[in-house]
Design a protein around this motif. Structure first.
Motif, PDB file in Angstrom:
ATOM      1  N   ALA A  66     -29.549   9.953  -9.059  1.00  0.00           N
ATOM      2  CA  ALA A  66     -30.585  10.138 -10.079  1.00  0.00           C
ATOM      3  C   ALA A  66     -30.519   9.016 -11.106  1.00  0.00           C
ATOM      4  O   ALA A  66     -31.552   8.475 -11.524  1.00  0.00           O
ATOM      5  N   LEU A  67     -29.296   8.645 -11.515  1.00  0.00           N
ATOM      6  CA  LEU A  67     -29.144   7.548 -12.481  1.00  0.00           C
ATOM      7  C   LEU A  67     -29.576   6.210 -11.886  1.00  0.00           C
ATOM      8  O   LEU A  67     -30.199   5.389 -12.576  1.00  0.00           O
ATOM      9  N   GLU A  68     -29.247   5.977 -10.626  1.00  0.00           N
ATOM     10  CA  GLU A  68     -29.674   4.737  -9.979  1.00  0.00           C
ATOM     11  C   GLU A  68     -31.196   4.656  -9.914  1.00  0.00           C
ATOM     12  O   GLU A  68     -31.782   3.587 -10.141  1.00  0.00           O
ATOM     13  N   ALA A  69     -31.838   5.770  -9.617  1.00  0.00           N
ATOM     14  CA  ALA A  69     -33.301   5.797  -9.578  1.00  0.00           C
ATOM     15  C   ALA A  69     -33.873   5.533 -10.958  1.00  0.00           C
ATOM     16  O   ALA A  69     -34.862   4.794 -11.104  1.00  0.00           O
ATOM     17  N   LYS A  70     -33.276   6.108 -11.981  1.00  0.00           N
ATOM     18  CA  LYS A  70     -33.739   5.913 -13.365  1.00  0.00           C
ATOM     19  C   LYS A  70     -33.577   4.447 -13.779  1.00  0.00           C
ATOM     20  O   LYS A  70     -34.485   3.867 -14.389  1.00  0.00           O
ATOM     21  N   VAL A  71     -32.447   3.844 -13.445  1.00  0.00           N
ATOM     22  CA  VAL A  71     -32.220   2.432 -13.773  1.00  0.00           C
ATOM     23  C   VAL A  71     -33.238   1.558 -13.041  1.00  0.00           C
ATOM     24  O   VAL A  71     -33.804   0.628 -13.636  1.00  0.00           O
ATOM     25  N   ALA A  72     -33.496   1.837 -11.783  1.00  0.00           N
ATOM     26  CA  ALA A  72     -34.465   1.057 -11.023  1.00  0.00           C
ATOM     27  C   ALA A  72     -35.855   1.191 -11.648  1.00  0.00           C
ATOM     28  O   ALA A  72     -36.596   0.202 -11.748  1.00  0.00           O
ATOM     29  N   GLU A  73     -36.196   2.398 -12.077  1.00  0.00           N
ATOM     30  CA  GLU A  73     -37.487   2.618 -12.733  1.00  0.00           C
ATOM     31  C   GLU A  73     -37.580   1.831 -14.038  1.00  0.00           C
ATOM     32  O   GLU A  73     -38.592   1.171 -14.312  1.00  0.00           O
ATOM     33  N   LEU A  74     -36.524   1.890 -14.836  1.00  0.00           N
ATOM     34  CA  LEU A  74     -36.523   1.148 -16.107  1.00  0.00           C
ATOM     35  C   LEU A  74     -36.578  -0.362 -15.873  1.00  0.00           C
ATOM     36  O   LEU A  74     -37.255  -1.084 -16.599  1.00  0.00           O
ATOM     37  N   GLU A  75     -35.854  -0.830 -14.874  1.00  0.00           N
ATOM     38  CA  GLU A  75     -35.880  -2.259 -14.559  1.00  0.00           C
ATOM     39  C   GLU A  75     -37.266  -2.679 -14.092  1.00  0.00           C
ATOM     40  O   GLU A  75     -37.744  -3.754 -14.454  1.00  0.00           O
ATOM     41  N   ALA A  76     -37.912  -1.841 -13.307  1.00  0.00           N
ATOM     42  CA  ALA A  76     -39.252  -2.166 -12.822  1.00  0.00           C
ATOM     43  C   ALA A  76     -40.243  -2.173 -13.979  1.00  0.00           C
ATOM     44  O   ALA A  76     -41.123  -3.033 -14.054  1.00  0.00           O
ATOM     45  N   ARG A  77     -40.103  -1.220 -14.878  1.00  0.00           N
ATOM     46  CA  ARG A  77     -41.005  -1.110 -16.010  1.00  0.00           C
ATOM     47  C   ARG A  77     -40.811  -2.267 -16.989  1.00  0.00           C
ATOM     48  O   ARG A  77     -41.767  -2.800 -17.534  1.00  0.00           O
ATOM     49  N   HIS A  78     -39.567  -2.660 -17.198  1.00  0.00           N
ATOM     50  CA  HIS A  78     -39.267  -3.704 -18.176  1.00  0.00           C
ATOM     51  C   HIS A  78     -38.813  -4.995 -17.510  1.00  0.00           C
ATOM     52  O   HIS A  78     -38.296  -5.880 -18.166  1.00  0.00           O
ATOM     53  N   GLY A  79     -39.047  -5.132 -16.244  1.00  0.00           N
ATOM     54  CA  GLY A  79     -38.605  -6.310 -15.496  1.00  0.00           C
ATOM     55  C   GLY A  79     -39.255  -7.580 -15.983  1.00  0.00           C
ATOM     56  O   GLY A  79     -38.600  -8.610 -16.127  1.00  0.00           O
ATOM     57  N   GLY A  80     -40.555  -7.524 -16.261  1.00  0.00           N
ATOM     58  CA  GLY A  80     -41.249  -8.706 -16.743  1.00  0.00           C
ATOM     59  C   GLY A  80     -40.729  -9.139 -18.096  1.00  0.00           C
ATOM     60  O   GLY A  80     -40.545 -10.326 -18.355  1.00  0.00           O
ATOM     61  N   GLU A  81     -40.476  -8.195 -18.964  1.00  0.00           N
ATOM     62  CA  GLU A  81     -39.960  -8.518 -20.296  1.00  0.00           C
ATOM     63  C   GLU A  81     -38.570  -9.119 -20.213  1.00  0.00           C
ATOM     64  O   GLU A  81     -38.248 -10.052 -20.935  1.00  0.00           O
ATOM     65  N   ALA A  82     -37.742  -8.599 -19.338  1.00  0.00           N
ATOM     66  CA  ALA A  82     -36.364  -9.082 -19.216  1.00  0.00           C
ATOM     67  C   ALA A  82     -36.355 -10.519 -18.700  1.00  0.00           C
ATOM     68  O   ALA A  82     -35.593 -11.346 -19.178  1.00  0.00           O
ATOM     69  N   SER A  83     -37.231 -10.840 -17.738  1.00  0.00           N
ATOM     70  CA  SER A  83     -37.233 -12.197 -17.205  1.00  0.00           C
ATOM     71  C   SER A  83     -37.785 -13.180 -18.235  1.00  0.00           C
ATOM     72  O   SER A  83     -37.360 -14.322 -18.300  1.00  0.00           O
ATOM     73  N   GLU A  84     -38.758 -12.748 -19.071  1.00  0.00           N
ATOM     74  CA  GLU A  84     -39.276 -13.608 -20.133  1.00  0.00           C
ATOM     75  C   GLU A  84     -38.199 -13.892 -21.167  1.00  0.00           C
ATOM     76  O   GLU A  84     -38.053 -15.028 -21.614  1.00  0.00           O
ATOM     77  N   GLU A  85     -37.428 -12.865 -21.526  1.00  0.00           N
ATOM     78  CA  GLU A  85     -36.374 -13.036 -22.526  1.00  0.00           C
ATOM     79  C   GLU A  85     -35.295 -13.969 -22.001  1.00  0.00           C
ATOM     80  O   GLU A  85     -34.798 -14.814 -22.731  1.00  0.00           O
ATOM     81  N   SER A  86     -34.931 -13.819 -20.737  1.00  0.00           N
ATOM     82  CA  SER A  86     -33.892 -14.688 -20.179  1.00  0.00           C
ATOM     83  C   SER A  86     -34.403 -16.121 -20.091  1.00  0.00           C
ATOM     84  O   SER A  86     -33.649 -17.065 -20.245  1.00  0.00           O
TER      85      SER A  86
END
Length: 91
Positions: A66-86
């Protein structure tokens, strides 16, 4: 038929009493004690302990998935923002 059953029970009772009074009973006790000592050294667990630990492991595995699914969901939702910040950090 009843006479045969009664005779069988009588003989069975006498044999049981004879075995209880014989050295075979002591041998059984000693063998049981030796086996318990061997099993104690082997670090074995009871079936009940095993079943409890198996249930704990199953519940832990479900929470992890369940936690892995939640992390994957959060990464997918905020993936674009994370790559822009990096990308900004690299500049």
């Amino acid at each position: 038929m009843m006479l045969g059953q009664k005779m069988f029970e009588e003989i069975s009772g006498k044999l049981g009493q004879a075995l209880a009074d014989s050295p075979a009973k002591d041998l059984e006790k000693n063998l049981r004690a030796v086996l318990q000592g061997v099993f104690a050294k082997l670090d074995l667990v009871t079936r009940e302990e095993f079943d409890v630990q198996q249930a704990v492991l199953l519940k832990t595995r479900e929470k992890l998935e369940a936690l892995e699914a939640k992390v994957a969901e959060l990464e997918a939702r905020h993936g674009g923002e994370a790559s822009e910040e990096s990308g900004n950090l690299a500049l």
